[in-house]
Design an enzyme around this catalytic site. Sequence first.
Site, PDB file in Angstrom:
ATOM      1  N   HIS A  14       0.862  -1.196   0.000  1.00  0.00           N
ATOM      2  CA  HIS A  14       0.000   0.000   0.000  1.00  0.00           C
ATOM      3  C   HIS A  14       0.892   1.238   0.000  1.00  0.00           C
ATOM      4  CE1 HIS A  14      -3.902   2.064   1.332  1.00  0.00           C
ATOM      5  NE2 HIS A  14      -3.017   3.026   1.114  1.00  0.00           N
ATOM      6  N   HIS A  16       1.646   5.301  -1.635  1.00  0.00           N
ATOM      7  CA  HIS A  16       1.331   6.500  -2.431  1.00  0.00           C
ATOM      8  C   HIS A  16       2.647   7.121  -2.876  1.00  0.00           C
ATOM      9  CE1 HIS A  16      -2.906   6.638  -1.054  1.00  0.00           C
ATOM     10  NE2 HIS A  16      -2.404   6.103   0.043  1.00  0.00           N
ATOM     11  N   ARG A  18       2.454   9.431  -5.691  1.00  0.00           N
ATOM     12  CA  ARG A  18       2.053  10.633  -6.451  1.00  0.00           C
ATOM     13  C   ARG A  18       2.611  10.568  -7.878  1.00  0.00           C
ATOM     14  NH1 ARG A  18      -1.211  10.755  -2.180  1.00  0.00           N
ATOM     15  NH2 ARG A  18      -0.357  11.751  -0.350  1.00  0.00           N
ATOM     16  N   ASN A  42      -4.984   7.164  -6.192  1.00  0.00           N
ATOM     17  CA  ASN A  42      -5.715   8.414  -5.891  1.00  0.00           C
ATOM     18  C   ASN A  42      -4.946   9.660  -6.325  1.00  0.00           C
ATOM     19  OD1 ASN A  42      -3.835   8.025  -3.809  1.00  0.00           O
ATOM     20  ND2 ASN A  42      -5.083   9.094  -2.292  1.00  0.00           N
ATOM     21  N   LYS A 100      -8.965  -0.455  -6.026  1.00  0.00           N
ATOM     22  CA  LYS A 100      -9.052   0.203  -4.726  1.00  0.00           C
ATOM     23  C   LYS A 100     -10.366   0.945  -4.593  1.00  0.00           C
ATOM     24  CE  LYS A 100      -7.736   2.033  -0.790  1.00  0.00           C
ATOM     25  NZ  LYS A 100      -6.640   2.952  -0.549  1.00  0.00           N
ATOM     26  N   HIS A 137     -10.592   1.136   1.548  1.00  0.00           N
ATOM     27  CA  HIS A 137     -10.353   2.121   2.602  1.00  0.00           C
ATOM     28  C   HIS A 137     -11.581   1.989   3.498  1.00  0.00           C
ATOM     29  CE1 HIS A 137      -8.826   6.026   4.279  1.00  0.00           C
ATOM     30  NE2 HIS A 137     -10.026   5.911   4.836  1.00  0.00           N
ATOM     31  N   HIS A 175      -4.790  -0.674   5.765  1.00  0.00           N
ATOM     32  CA  HIS A 175      -4.382   0.067   6.968  1.00  0.00           C
ATOM     33  C   HIS A 175      -5.356  -0.078   8.121  1.00  0.00           C
ATOM     34  CE1 HIS A 175      -7.111   2.799   4.956  1.00  0.00           C
ATOM     35  NE2 HIS A 175      -6.204   3.218   4.090  1.00  0.00           N
ATOM     36  N   ASP A 248       1.168   2.606   3.553  1.00  0.00           N
ATOM     37  CA  ASP A 248       0.340   3.798   3.368  1.00  0.00           C
ATOM     38  C   ASP A 248       1.193   5.065   3.493  1.00  0.00           C
ATOM     39  OD1 ASP A 248      -1.923   5.200   2.710  1.00  0.00           O
ATOM     40  OD2 ASP A 248      -2.730   5.239   4.734  1.00  0.00           O
TER      41      ASP A 248
END
Length: 345
Positions: A14, A16, A18, A42, A100, A137, A175, A248
């Site tokens: 998991h 991120h 960007r 995301n 997701k 989530h 998470h 995360d």
Amino acid sequence: MPQSITIATPTDFHLHIRDGEILKTVLPHSANEYGSALIMPNLKPPVTSLALAKKYKMEILQALPVDTTFKPLMSLYFTQNLNGPAVREAYASDTVTAVKLYPAGATTNSDSGVSYYDGIEGTLETMAELGMPLLVHGEVTDQAVDIFDREVRFIEGILEPIRKRVPTLKVVMEHITTKEAVQYVLEANDNLGATITAHHLLLNRNAIFQGGIHPHHYCLPILKRETHREALVNAAVSGNKKFFLGTDSAPHPQGAKESACGCAGIYTAFSSLPLYTEVFEKKNALDKLEGFASFHGADFYGIPRNEGSVTLVKEETIIPDSFTFGEDVVVPFRSGGSVAWKVVG
Ligand code: DOR
Ligand code: ZN
């Protein structure tokens, strides 16, 4: 106590990272510790189609340091419009590993997420047939529900009904933060797994108010009480194959965190594997780190485990105050402090 530990090359399930300039700062931190990572979709705009996932994957591969074999595993963003044929095509492509689901409004860039659950079963049934995992989530968005109760309410009100309707669907609760989530995963069949972050293993909710409001300890799901943190640690070090590593790690510019309305996300990628190692060492469970970090996730997803290994030595390592992040900086977890372990190769 061992002063060094070697484990099979881990995966962060998991992450991120960007896009654009900031991707170039954070990606090497993960590539230095992990052989692969499940990349969250995301972005602005979100990764809602196979074409966008392919484009994002290409951008990541081009930003990788030379001589690395780091493999990005891509995820698709579940919108109300996602349908069976689209997930079938995405899964067959070899680019997309999972989908997701963000409840709309639950967290950063979740506005295009799902706001009603009737009507998505067809897509979920296709995913179940394919063996493609749904990553959730797990928080309700009802503003009347206390922020500390949102995970438990999601389990009761949304996740359990989904799993009853589509029992063969593989689901990862991302998470997890509560003892109720740990219990729910333990009692479920083998189609339910969970990732646990380093920060939820290391901090309880007092950290948000440590000497005043501490925006770098604000994340979603929000940190919980000590009893919950203890339940998460026990789950992570238990050796149970349903629990696996997902950081995360969620970088934001310093200016967006240290603001009147600071956004959610903790940047752990710079030292996440050493941070997890600290947790396992404290519980005398270093022998369980490899399963959690390198085997359980890949086995749950039904993908090959990484080749090779990484070695950590017990050596106090200073964590920098910040890293350049586009035109701003990003402040890492424990900035200016230290971590007890170091990845050496
Ligand atoms: O704290 C968080 N930050 N939680 C999430 O779910 C999203 C993430 C982000 O993208 O910044
Ligand atoms: Zn996340």
